[in-house]
Design an enzyme around this catalytic site. Structure first.
Site, PDB file in Angstrom:
ATOM      1  N   GLY A  21      17.215 -35.787 -30.316  1.00 14.62           N
ATOM      2  CA  GLY A  21      16.995 -34.360 -30.072  1.00 14.62           C
ATOM      3  C   GLY A  21      15.494 -34.185 -29.865  1.00 14.62           C
ATOM      4  O   GLY A  21      14.685 -34.658 -30.687  1.00 14.62           O
ATOM      5  N   ALA A  22      15.134 -33.523 -28.762  1.00 11.68           N
ATOM      6  CA  ALA A  22      13.723 -33.499 -28.334  1.00 11.68           C
ATOM      7  C   ALA A  22      12.767 -32.917 -29.381  1.00 11.68           C
ATOM      8  O   ALA A  22      11.639 -33.392 -29.525  1.00 11.68           O
ATOM      9  CB  ALA A  22      13.604 -32.725 -27.028  1.00 11.68           C
ATOM     10  N   GLY A  23      13.207 -31.901 -30.106  1.00  9.55           N
ATOM     11  CA  GLY A  23      12.331 -31.286 -31.111  1.00  9.55           C
ATOM     12  C   GLY A  23      12.033 -32.260 -32.242  1.00  9.55           C
ATOM     13  O   GLY A  23      10.877 -32.463 -32.633  1.00  9.55           O
ATOM     14  N   CYS A 133      26.352 -31.220 -26.139  1.00  5.86           N
ATOM     15  CA  CYS A 133      25.476 -32.133 -26.878  1.00  5.86           C
ATOM     16  C   CYS A 133      25.123 -31.539 -28.251  1.00  5.86           C
ATOM     17  O   CYS A 133      25.820 -30.638 -28.746  1.00  5.86           O
ATOM     18  CB  CYS A 133      24.220 -32.444 -26.071  1.00  5.86           C
ATOM     19  N   ASP A 202      15.457 -31.096 -23.034  1.00  2.00           N
ATOM     20  CA  ASP A 202      14.515 -32.189 -23.285  1.00  2.00           C
ATOM     21  C   ASP A 202      13.231 -31.963 -22.522  1.00  2.00           C
ATOM     22  O   ASP A 202      12.167 -32.441 -22.919  1.00  2.00           O
ATOM     23  CB  ASP A 202      15.130 -33.535 -22.890  1.00  2.00           C
ATOM     24  N   LYS A 238       8.339 -28.315 -24.826  1.00  7.81           N
ATOM     25  CA  LYS A 238       9.192 -29.110 -23.934  1.00  7.81           C
ATOM     26  C   LYS A 238       8.851 -28.865 -22.471  1.00  7.81           C
ATOM     27  O   LYS A 238       9.452 -29.467 -21.585  1.00  7.81           O
ATOM     28  CB  LYS A 238      10.655 -28.794 -24.211  1.00  7.81           C
TER      29      LYS A 238
HETATM   30  C1  RUB Z   1      19.687 -34.517 -27.045  1.00  6.46           C
HETATM   31  C2  RUB Z   1      19.733 -33.344 -26.135  1.00  6.46           C
HETATM   32  C3  RUB Z   1      19.395 -32.010 -26.727  1.00  6.46           C
HETATM   33  C4  RUB Z   1      17.918 -31.725 -26.510  1.00  6.46           C
HETATM   34  C5  RUB Z   1      17.456 -30.522 -27.319  1.00  6.46           C
HETATM   35  O1  RUB Z   1      19.785 -35.744 -26.357  1.00  6.46           O
HETATM   36  O2  RUB Z   1      19.964 -33.449 -24.938  1.00  6.46           O
HETATM   37  O3  RUB Z   1      20.136 -31.006 -26.096  1.00  6.46           O
HETATM   38  O4  RUB Z   1      17.139 -32.838 -26.897  1.00  6.46           O
HETATM   39  O5  RUB Z   1      17.578 -30.783 -28.692  1.00  6.46           O
HETATM   40  P1  RUB Z   1      19.735 -37.121 -27.211  1.00  6.46           P
HETATM   41  P2  RUB Z   1      16.749 -29.937 -29.785  1.00  6.46           P
HETATM   42  O6  RUB Z   1      20.854 -37.073 -28.198  1.00  6.46           O
HETATM   43  O7  RUB Z   1      19.906 -38.192 -26.176  1.00  6.46           O
HETATM   44  O8  RUB Z   1      18.372 -37.183 -27.877  1.00  6.46           O
HETATM   45  O9  RUB Z   1      17.072 -28.501 -29.493  1.00  6.46           O
HETATM   46  O10 RUB Z   1      17.279 -30.417 -31.098  1.00  6.46           O
HETATM   47  O11 RUB Z   1      15.308 -30.227 -29.575  1.00  6.46           O
END
Ligand code: RUB
Length: 333
Positions: A21-23, A133, A202, A238
């Site tokens: 997750g990008a965060g 996701c 992301d 992001k």
């Molecule tokens: C995770 C993904 C999420 C974004 C945002 O991909 O696509 O939608 O990263 O996440 P992966 P957040 O599982 O390949 O890392 O809102 O938690 O930053």
């Protein structure tokens, strides 16, 4: 050059998607640089800057798509390099790096809260909300709306091949939110029942295109066809400054064994199994991007980037990692 074990562990956890997750990837990256600064036993400033640069390089090379990762590195390393240029002492640079890392993490967590506040305004009683996701930011929006007393149902895709949608479904269900889980390919079948879609990101490009988990753009297309609102919840960390210079966001291709097992590959040498982890949803299919600065139309992404980075004319990554000392990275690894 020896870095604290935690840096290698965090890098490995990002690579293997234990941290994902990008965060979270960005906050863990900031944490790893902080640990590097805290634990460094360097006695010379140059040695200290080289250690941080090496840690940044290792972290940078873990996963290519989440722009929040290089943005976290940039946020911290720019302070490190500019301190060095000004002739700051090792202790001064150490303190500034730790402070910058803490600041990045705090800002990121506060941003998610703000996004939850803005995003929840668009969730209404009786809504059916589709998500794809596992985005902790999209979940924060849904939890906030639920806390405000709104009652709605979520349709969560399971998200092949890594099934992050199952994580989303179980987090929401344990929060008391009614959830239905579907296979990804059923998204269009159920779109007629959906009032709005919300996903995370992301990366967001200067033209408002959003990069998110593979399959997101098909869902956006189905939502567009059915005139269903498509929302993105994304911190401004992001947003990609490189995209202002025409830089493209790299789409990660992961191992085929995430899709099929080794035996299948062995039995079918004629089949090339492709596993892109992300795709690009054009601005035309997005109604709103919820950021901590407010709800913006995707076309306003450039304004956010301008505010944050001015006219970004510095050399794009990974050049900045080479630092003020212009030491080729190969010399310090
Ligand atoms: C995770 C993904 C999420 C974004 C945002 O991909 O696509 O939608 O990263 O996440 P992966 P957040 O599982 O390949 O890392 O809102 O938690 O930053």
């Amino acid at each position: 050059m020896k870095l604290p074990q935690e840096v290698y562990d965090i890098a490995e956890a990002i690579k293997s998607m234990t941290i994902r997750g990008a965060g979270k990837i960005a906050r863990s990256t900031a944490e790893a640089l902080k640990i590097t600064a805290q634990k460094s036993t360097a006695t010379r400033v140059e040695e200290f800057v080289d250690e941080l640069t090496l840690a940044a390089k290792i972290l940078y090379e873990t996963r290519p798509t989440a722009v929040s990762l290089p943005n976290a590195l940039r946020y911290i390393m720019i302070r490190c390099y500019s301190d060095y240029e000004k002739g700051a002492s090792l202790e001064e640079i150490r303190n500034d790096v730790i402070k910058a890392a803490d600041e990045f993490i705090r800002n990121s967590l506060e941003a998610v809260n703000k996004i939850a506040e803005f995003g929840s305004m668009r969730i209404e009683n009786g809504d059916v909300v589709m998500t794809h996701c596992h985005s902790s930011t999209a979940i924060a929006v849904l939890k906030r709306a639920w806390d405000e007393g709104k009652r709605f149902t979520v349709i969560s895709t399971e998200t092949r091949p890594r099934f992050q949608g199952r994580i989303t479904a179980s987090i929401l269900a344990s929060y008391g939110i009614p959830v239905k889980m579907i296979v990804d390919s059923a998204a269009r079948f159920f779109m007629q029942d959906v009032d709005k879609v919300i996903v995370g990101a992301d990366a967001v490009a200067a033209n408002g295109a959003v990069v998110n988990k593979i399959g997101t753009s098909m869902i956006a297309l189905a939502a567009h066809e059915a005139r269903v609102n498509f929302f993105v919840a994304a911190e401004t960390c992001k947003f990609s400054p490189e995209s202002m210079l025409g830089g493209l966001i790299t789409i990660e291709f992961r191992d085929p064994t995430e899709v099929v097992d080794q035996a299948f590959l062995k039995e079918n040498p004629g089949i090339e199994v492709l596993n892109p982890a992300f795709d690009v949803t054009p601005a035309a299919y997005i109604d709103i991007i919820f950021t901590e600065k407010g709800a913006i139309p995707p076309q306003a992404a450039i304004l956010i980037l301008r505010e944050e980075y001015g006219w970004f004319t510095k050399a794009p990554l990974p050049d900045f990692l080479r630092g003020v000392r212009s030491v080729p990275l190969s010399h310090i690894s």
